[in-house]
Design a protein around this motif. Structure first.
Motif, PDB file in Angstrom:
ATOM      1  N   GLN A  50       0.816  -1.213   0.000  1.00 13.59           N
ATOM      2  CA  GLN A  50       0.000   0.000   0.000  1.00 13.59           C
ATOM      3  C   GLN A  50       0.852   1.267   0.000  1.00 13.59           C
ATOM      4  O   GLN A  50       0.380   2.329  -0.400  1.00 13.59           O
ATOM      5  CB  GLN A  50      -0.937   0.011   1.217  1.00 13.59           C
ATOM      6  CG  GLN A  50      -2.162  -0.884   1.081  1.00 13.59           C
ATOM      7  CD  GLN A  50      -1.822  -2.359   1.055  1.00 13.59           C
ATOM      8  OE1 GLN A  50      -0.924  -2.805   1.774  1.00 13.59           O
ATOM      9  NE2 GLN A  50      -2.519  -3.121   0.233  1.00 13.59           N
ATOM     10  N   SER A  53       1.242   3.005  -3.361  1.00 13.30           N
ATOM     11  CA  SER A  53       0.133   3.847  -3.839  1.00 13.30           C
ATOM     12  C   SER A  53      -0.564   4.444  -2.623  1.00 13.30           C
ATOM     13  O   SER A  53      -1.686   4.065  -2.280  1.00 13.30           O
ATOM     14  CB  SER A  53      -0.847   3.020  -4.673  1.00 13.30           C
ATOM     15  OG  SER A  53      -1.270   1.867  -3.952  1.00 13.30           O
ATOM     16  N   ALA A  55      -1.969   7.233  -1.928  1.00 12.27           N
ATOM     17  CA  ALA A  55      -3.162   8.068  -2.060  1.00 12.27           C
ATOM     18  C   ALA A  55      -4.440   7.280  -1.813  1.00 12.27           C
ATOM     19  O   ALA A  55      -5.477   7.864  -1.462  1.00 12.27           O
ATOM     20  CB  ALA A  55      -3.195   8.706  -3.448  1.00 12.27           C
ATOM     21  N   ASP A  56      -4.379   5.967  -1.968  1.00 10.41           N
ATOM     22  CA  ASP A  56      -5.576   5.145  -1.778  1.00 10.41           C
ATOM     23  C   ASP A  56      -5.860   4.845  -0.311  1.00 10.41           C
ATOM     24  O   ASP A  56      -6.952   4.378   0.024  1.00 10.41           O
ATOM     25  CB  ASP A  56      -5.424   3.815  -2.539  1.00 10.41           C
ATOM     26  CG  ASP A  56      -5.239   4.030  -4.031  1.00 10.41           C
ATOM     27  OD1 ASP A  56      -5.736   5.061  -4.537  1.00 10.41           O
ATOM     28  OD2 ASP A  56      -4.598   3.186  -4.686  1.00 10.41           O
ATOM     29  N   THR A  57      -4.879   5.081   0.560  1.00 13.16           N
ATOM     30  CA  THR A  57      -5.033   4.761   1.984  1.00 13.16           C
ATOM     31  C   THR A  57      -4.603   5.968   2.807  1.00 13.16           C
ATOM     32  O   THR A  57      -3.406   6.260   2.902  1.00 13.16           O
ATOM     33  CB  THR A  57      -4.178   3.534   2.364  1.00 13.16           C
ATOM     34  OG1 THR A  57      -4.382   2.491   1.411  1.00 13.16           O
ATOM     35  CG2 THR A  57      -4.538   3.039   3.759  1.00 13.16           C
ATOM     36  N   LEU A  61      -0.814   7.448   3.633  1.00 12.93           N
ATOM     37  CA  LEU A  61      -0.409   8.754   3.112  1.00 12.93           C
ATOM     38  C   LEU A  61       0.077   9.658   4.239  1.00 12.93           C
ATOM     39  O   LEU A  61       1.105  10.339   4.107  1.00 12.93           O
ATOM     40  CB  LEU A  61      -1.579   9.401   2.377  1.00 12.93           C
ATOM     41  CG  LEU A  61      -1.327  10.794   1.782  1.00 12.93           C
ATOM     42  CD1 LEU A  61      -0.202  10.750   0.758  1.00 12.93           C
ATOM     43  CD2 LEU A  61      -2.602  11.350   1.160  1.00 12.93           C
TER      44      LEU A  61
END
Length: 270
Positions: A50, A53, A55-57, A61
């Motif tokens: 995670q 990426s 920005a999805d979590t 972030l």
């Protein structure tokens, strides 16, 4: 007063920078504990995958933001103190290079921790990770680049002084100018030839093609070009800073680290 006496660059800003460093580091630690606890006890499913990426979590972030602030503030804070074998910074670009050097030192410790974790996980618990090898390669790539900039600032790249020491000062200056020009030509040609490829890799976020699949090509390739340019700027900074220095003569004794020898003597006595 002690903070200011030890300060090289920051002066009165040193203490606030230390507060930012400690606060952001504590934030990273708490968030890391939260993420690990969520994965172990609540089945959150958040892992290093995670982090590729974030920005999805939101929690990932936030952890990365705190981590970036912690790394930056720690690098700036530790760059404000001169090491025992480091010359007094005199160039206009020295502080930037010293910040990158401290970042390389922190990254070296992180790389060792990653490899240690992998060894313990693999050979003690028989549960090898999918990410340790790629992460250590990723970190090591940046360590190599940052260390090159630091070596330029410290004038510690390999040089042969046999002919240089025989030259009069004006000829030494001329050879220094030629050296810097060659560095700038190399940097220009490297950027000229690699810019389009670096941009393409970054824009398509090219990954490593492994199970964890980190974006090594997308980050390392542009970083190479950026660091080569910074090395060229540091070379120019060295040239300007050393311009009015008296002629230097070198010998093998210059390579001896007296402070390290003294520390070894003290440790033996203790």
């Amino acid at each position: 007063m002690a903070e200011r006496a030890e300060s090289v660059w920051l002066g009165p800003v040193r203490k606030p920078m230390r507060v930012v460093m400690l606060a952001s580091t504590a934030g990273v630690g708490l968030l890391a504990i939260w993420l690990i606890a969520g994965r172990l006890f609540f089945g959150s499913g958040i892992g290093l995958k995670q982090f590729l990426s974030p920005a999805d979590t939101p929690s990932v972030l936030l952890t990365m933001i705190f981590g970036a602030v912690a790394l930056f503030s720690a690098s700036v804070y530790f760059a404000d103190r001169r090491g025992p074998i480091e010359p007094q910074p005199a160039g206009f670009f020295d502080f930037v290079s010293l910040v990158f050097s401290r970042l390389a030192m922190i990254a070296t410790a992180a790389c060792v921790i990653v490899m240690f974790y992998e060894v313990v996980s693999r050979y003690l618990f028989v549960k090898p990770t999918l990410w340790a090898n790629e992460l250590s390669l990723w970190i090591a790539g940046f360590i190599f680049l940052f260390a090159g900039l630091y070596a330029m600032q410290q004038r510690s790249h390999i040089r042969i002084y046999i002919i240089y020491d025989l030259m009069p000062r004006w000829m030494q200056k001329l050879s220094d100018i030629v050296s810097v020009l060659l560095i700038w030509v190399f940097a220009f040609l490297l950027v000229w030839g690699g810019y389009n490829e670096a941009v393409d890799k970054f824009l398509r976020w090219e990954t490593f093609g492994t199970a964890w699949d980190p974006p090594l090509p997308a980050t390392i390739k542009p970083a190479i070009l950026i660091m080569v340019v910074l090395v060229a700027i540091q070379a120019l900074s060295n040239l300007i800073a050393d311009w009015d220095k008296a002629p230097e003569h070198h010998s093998p004794l210059d390579e001896i680290d007296e402070s390290e020898i003294e520390q070894m003597r003290q440790s033996i006595k203790d």
